[in-house]
Design a protein around this motif. Structure first.
Motif, PDB file in Angstrom:
ATOM      1  N   TYR A  90       9.833  -1.629   0.882  1.00 52.38           N
ATOM      2  CA  TYR A  90       8.860  -2.225  -0.039  1.00 52.38           C
ATOM      3  C   TYR A  90       7.675  -1.313  -0.269  1.00 52.38           C
ATOM      4  CZ  TYR A  90      11.043  -6.578  -1.139  1.00 52.38           C
ATOM      5  OH  TYR A  90      11.895  -7.500  -1.682  1.00 52.38           O
ATOM      6  N   PRO A  91       6.976  -1.381  -1.440  1.00 51.19           N
ATOM      7  CA  PRO A  91       7.268  -2.205  -2.605  1.00 51.19           C
ATOM      8  C   PRO A  91       8.594  -1.803  -3.252  1.00 51.19           C
ATOM      9  CG  PRO A  91       5.021  -1.365  -2.697  1.00 51.19           C
ATOM     10  CD  PRO A  91       5.712  -0.664  -1.571  1.00 51.19           C
ATOM     11  N   ALA A  92       9.321  -2.827  -3.741  1.00 57.43           N
ATOM     12  CA  ALA A  92      10.637  -2.584  -4.345  1.00 57.43           C
ATOM     13  C   ALA A  92      10.640  -3.061  -5.792  1.00 57.43           C
ATOM     14  CB  ALA A  92      11.705  -3.324  -3.544  1.00 57.43           C
ATOM     15  N   ALA A 156       4.802   7.706 -10.005  1.00 58.89           N
ATOM     16  CA  ALA A 156       3.989   8.706 -10.701  1.00 58.89           C
ATOM     17  C   ALA A 156       2.623   8.129 -11.067  1.00 58.89           C
ATOM     18  CB  ALA A 156       4.723   9.191 -11.946  1.00 58.89           C
ATOM     19  N   ASN A 157       2.599   6.843 -11.515  1.00 56.84           N
ATOM     20  CA  ASN A 157       1.310   6.190 -11.816  1.00 56.84           C
ATOM     21  C   ASN A 157       0.445   6.095 -10.571  1.00 56.84           C
ATOM     22  OD1 ASN A 157       2.079   5.796 -14.417  1.00 56.84           O
ATOM     23  ND2 ASN A 157       2.477   3.592 -14.213  1.00 56.84           N
ATOM     24  N   GLY A 158       1.068   5.694  -9.479  1.00 54.67           N
ATOM     25  CA  GLY A 158       0.343   5.543  -8.220  1.00 54.67           C
ATOM     26  C   GLY A 158      -0.221   6.870  -7.763  1.00 54.67           C
ATOM     27  N   LEU A 237      -0.289   1.941  -6.227  1.00 53.98           N
ATOM     28  CA  LEU A 237      -0.876   2.763  -5.159  1.00 53.98           C
ATOM     29  C   LEU A 237      -0.143   2.543  -3.839  1.00 53.98           C
ATOM     30  CD1 LEU A 237      -4.785   2.850  -5.283  1.00 53.98           C
ATOM     31  CD2 LEU A 237      -3.245   4.772  -4.918  1.00 53.98           C
ATOM     32  N   GLU A 238       0.124   1.265  -3.532  1.00 52.99           N
ATOM     33  CA  GLU A 238       0.885   0.939  -2.318  1.00 52.99           C
ATOM     34  C   GLU A 238       2.228   1.660  -2.337  1.00 52.99           C
ATOM     35  OE1 GLU A 238       1.016  -3.271  -0.713  1.00 52.99           O
ATOM     36  OE2 GLU A 238       0.221  -3.671  -2.690  1.00 52.99           O
ATOM     37  N   LEU A 239       2.870   1.613  -3.509  1.00 51.15           N
ATOM     38  CA  LEU A 239       4.185   2.224  -3.672  1.00 51.15           C
ATOM     39  C   LEU A 239       4.109   3.730  -3.459  1.00 51.15           C
ATOM     40  CD1 LEU A 239       7.153   2.060  -4.599  1.00 51.15           C
ATOM     41  CD2 LEU A 239       6.348   2.213  -6.948  1.00 51.15           C
TER      42      LEU A 239
END
Lengths: 257, 106
Positions: A90-92, A156-158, A237-239
């Motif tokens: 996770y995150p998934a 990529a966003n994170g 961000l978590e991802l």
């Protein structure tokens, strides 16, 4: 699709030039920055206050709730087998939503869709307890998050959020956690920011807290406007952080100073 | 949802000095803090803890507002006989929790 891939790869390459990433062999859990006393507290399940939430989570796992009158155990049976290794993924990616969800988000989705109950509030004792109980089943399992190719654009966003300077202090996460993790800030170790033990018990909070709470605290620390709990940016961000910590074993519920 | 974690060795030799560890979930609100609007957050703490070994009190502690949330209390005793340890926490707003653990002494 191929064009998008090329753009993505080149975007990653340009970003690489900004911050130097920590090579896999040098990735260290926050535990390795702690004093022997705090480590001993984390390692002893009868001294680790995070286990109080795990106990509550175990009770909640078996409690029937909602219009469907179902408990987690009615679908997932014994969490010790069914939830082993789950938190390490996770995150998934969630197909219906078309975006990643973190463990707390998944628990609330299950509550709404399967149990037909109201979602639990972020940082509520019940949501932290269930998340801690599920995460604890993956103790010692190496983080695997990010292997799903559908997650690539969100990682990529994170990563972009992690690299981006923001707030009145004009700092990006990378300025501390990639460039200066071997140094100290006001007496505290900076650490590499690998989210290995969430939800974790911070002695400063005197409570268990989620990774989102930790991220929001870091954002107010750099005098930036923190994203709301559950915001897609926080999940991204978590991802990114989880994929960045790939291979480091999980240790939830951890203790941090 | 109050819960306690107790660590008492399951077995000991007669005369052994054993360590007992207890962890109780509680917010330990000091009564000295204020909300954003200036109202005092009322005190809500555990005020006393006691441990009985086969009915005899062997340890007691008074707790005060400066003690952190989820109090972790550990102490030592001598294993004298097989039996039961009973723990009791009492606090503000009618807080009262008990727990127990057994020991076999050979």
């Amino acid at each position: 699709m191929r064009l998008a891939g090329i753009i993505l790869v080149s975007a990653l390459l340009t970003a690489d030039a900004i911050g130097a990433e920590i090579p896999p062999a040098e990735r260290r859990s926050g535990t390795s920055f702690m004093t022997p006393d705090t480590k001993a507290m984390q390692d002893d399940d009868t001294a680790n206050p995070g286990m109080l939430w795990v106990l509550d989570g175990e009770k909640l796992w078996a409690r029937k709730i909602g219009a469907a009158d179902k408990a987690c155990t009615d679908c997932h049976n014994d969490a010790r087998t069914s939830m082993k290794g789950i938190a390490a993924h996770y995150p998934a990616f969630d197909k219906t939503l078309g975006r990643p969800v973190d463990l707390q988000g998944r628990i609330n989705l299950c509550r709404v869709n399967q149990q037909r109950a109201t979602p639990l509030a972020y940082e509520s004792r019940e949501l932290l307890a269930l998340t801690a109980f599920v995460a604890q089943q993956s103790r010692g399992v190496a983080i695997e998050t990010g292997s799903d190719p559908q997650l690539a654009p969100f990682i990529a966003n994170g990563r972009e959020l992690f690299m981006q300077r923001q707030g009145q202090l004009n700092l990006g996460c990378t300025n501390c956690h990639d460039d200066n993790w071997d140094k100290r800030l006001a007496g505290s170790a900076i650490t590499q920011a690998h989210p290995t033990g969430y939800p974790l018990y911070r002695l400063e909070w005197q409570s268990l807290g989620s990774l989102q709470r930790r991220l929001r605290a870091c954002m107010s620390g750099i005098r930036a406007q923190a994203y709301d709990f559950g915001a897609p940016e926080l999940v991204e961000l978590e991802l990114y952080l989880m994929s960045r910590a790939k291979g480091v074993p999980l240790e939830a519920p951890a203790i941090r100073p | 949802m109050a819960s306690a974690l107790i660590n008492v060795p399951a077995k000991a030799k007669r005369g052994d000095i054993i360590e007992i560890k207890t962890l109780m979930s509680h917010i330990m609100e000091t009564g000295f803090r204020h909300t954003a609007t200036g109202e005092v957050i009322p005190r809500d703490i555990i005020t006393s803890f006691a441990c009985r070994y086969n009915g005899t009190e062997i340890f007691r502690a008074d707790l005060f507002p400066a003690i952190a949330a989820n109090p972790f209390i550990t102490f030592f005793t001598t294993a004298t006989a097989s039996g039961k340890f009973e723990f009791e926490w009492i606090g503000d707003n009618g807080f009262s929790e008990t727990a127990s653990a057994s020991i076999t002494v050979e």
